[in-house]
Design a protein around this motif. Sequence first.
Motif, short mmCIF file in Angstrom:
data_model
loop_
_atom_site.label_atom_id
_atom_site.label_comp_id
_atom_site.label_asym_id
_atom_site.label_seq_id
_atom_site.Cartn_x
_atom_site.Cartn_y
_atom_site.Cartn_z
N LEU A 66 0.85 -1.19 0.00
CA LEU A 66 0.00 0.00 0.00
C LEU A 66 0.88 1.24 0.00
O LEU A 66 1.74 1.40 0.87
N VAL A 67 0.69 2.08 -0.99
CA VAL A 67 1.42 3.35 -1.04
C VAL A 67 0.41 4.47 -0.83
O VAL A 67 -0.49 4.67 -1.65
N LEU A 100 2.45 -3.95 3.79
CA LEU A 100 3.70 -3.21 3.66
C LEU A 100 3.32 -1.81 3.19
O LEU A 100 2.82 -1.64 2.07
N ILE A 101 3.54 -0.82 4.06
CA ILE A 101 3.02 0.53 3.80
C ILE A 101 4.16 1.51 3.55
O ILE A 101 5.17 1.52 4.26
N ARG A 121 9.63 -8.44 -5.41
CA ARG A 121 8.83 -9.57 -4.92
C ARG A 121 8.57 -9.47 -3.41
O ARG A 121 8.58 -10.47 -2.70
N ARG A 122 8.30 -8.27 -2.98
CA ARG A 122 8.06 -8.04 -1.56
C ARG A 122 6.58 -8.17 -1.20
O ARG A 122 6.24 -8.24 -0.03
N MET A 126 -1.12 -5.22 -4.80
CA MET A 126 -1.03 -3.81 -4.43
C MET A 126 -2.42 -3.21 -4.26
O MET A 126 -3.36 -3.55 -4.98
N ILE A 127 -2.53 -2.29 -3.29
CA ILE A 127 -3.72 -1.46 -3.15
C ILE A 127 -3.31 -0.03 -3.52
O ILE A 127 -2.37 0.52 -2.94
N LEU A 128 -4.00 0.54 -4.50
CA LEU A 128 -3.71 1.91 -4.93
C LEU A 128 -4.83 2.83 -4.46
O LEU A 128 -6.01 2.56 -4.71
N MET A 129 -4.46 3.92 -3.81
CA MET A 129 -5.44 4.88 -3.34
C MET A 129 -5.45 6.11 -4.23
O MET A 129 -4.44 6.49 -4.80
#
Length: 342
Positions: A66-67, A100-101, A121-122, A126-129
């Motif tokens: 998550l970014v 993982l933020i 490869r972590r 993904m969650i995109l906001m």
Amino acid sequence: MPSVTIKDVARLAGVSPSTVSRVISNHPRISVATVKKVREAMETLGYHPNMMAKSLVSKSTKTLGLVLPRSAEELFANPFFSEVLRGMLAYANQKQYDLLISSANNQQDELETVTRMVLGRRVDGMILMAPRKADPTVEKLLELDFPFVLLGRSLEHPNVLAVNNDNIKASFDATQHLIDQGHTRIGFVSGPPDLVVSEDRLKGYQWALSKAGLPMRDEWVMESDILPKNGFHAVSMVMNLPDRPTAFVVSDDVIAFGMIRELVGAGYQIPEDVSVVGFNNIVLSELSNPPMTTVDIGIYHLGYQAAQHLIRKLQGEEILQTGLTVPHRLVIRQSVRSFIRR
């Protein structure tokens, strides 16, 4: 003291090491009684699976990336982010996934951070906001064929996994509430103009005005970022116009707080002189003076559903409905004056 191994757990639980491995991996064909026995043995021995080694074998990290598209200053200033994160963590923890933020100061920073997580490869997905128009991060993830979910929607790719509100209708409802209270001069304060959600909420405002036959004045529409200080400045010039709005729809509660502070400092009373409707229904909106009318968009549920949608895909479920819509509701409080005689 030697470290505890899977064989030690298997010996204490009276099962094979392979059964212990299946319990750790949440294999669906292991009985409830066996799972209970193995978990109790793990707890007794203080055994913790080596998730790094496990991920090398299974090619799964059990981690979502998550970014957050804001600087640290903005993240702490706006409760929206902590509430949506609470929802994500609630579902991820149920399914034994970690988050993982990271945060990004700009679009390029976000693209580089996401690319680094994926190619390193972590994370498994993904969650995109707050997706943007022609969002390069969305394009990159599609190019890499990497699982992701949007908290919002993509203009260019309407069929990608997404969890969103009907922001056009939500903004229509907020504007219509002011119209229903007799307001005919209504301003609008948007979020950052490159965000899809900002465009959608502007469309809803325009739709309500058009339907009511009311004018939309360009000088009554302002752009702001999601920080209180921007709310302080966004309203200053428009309030000095000879024909100023009597009410505002504001695309974020935090911006609305800034506006109210500016208005009160300039000698206006809320709602006697100016009415305000916000968005998000963060906890502080009920505690503000006066308590603020706002659109509840279900922030916690947005985060929860985003994590659920992505994890279902990662676990191989067939997703028939790629886009989920979380309902909104107008929460009426005391920040809107009515011109209608009851």
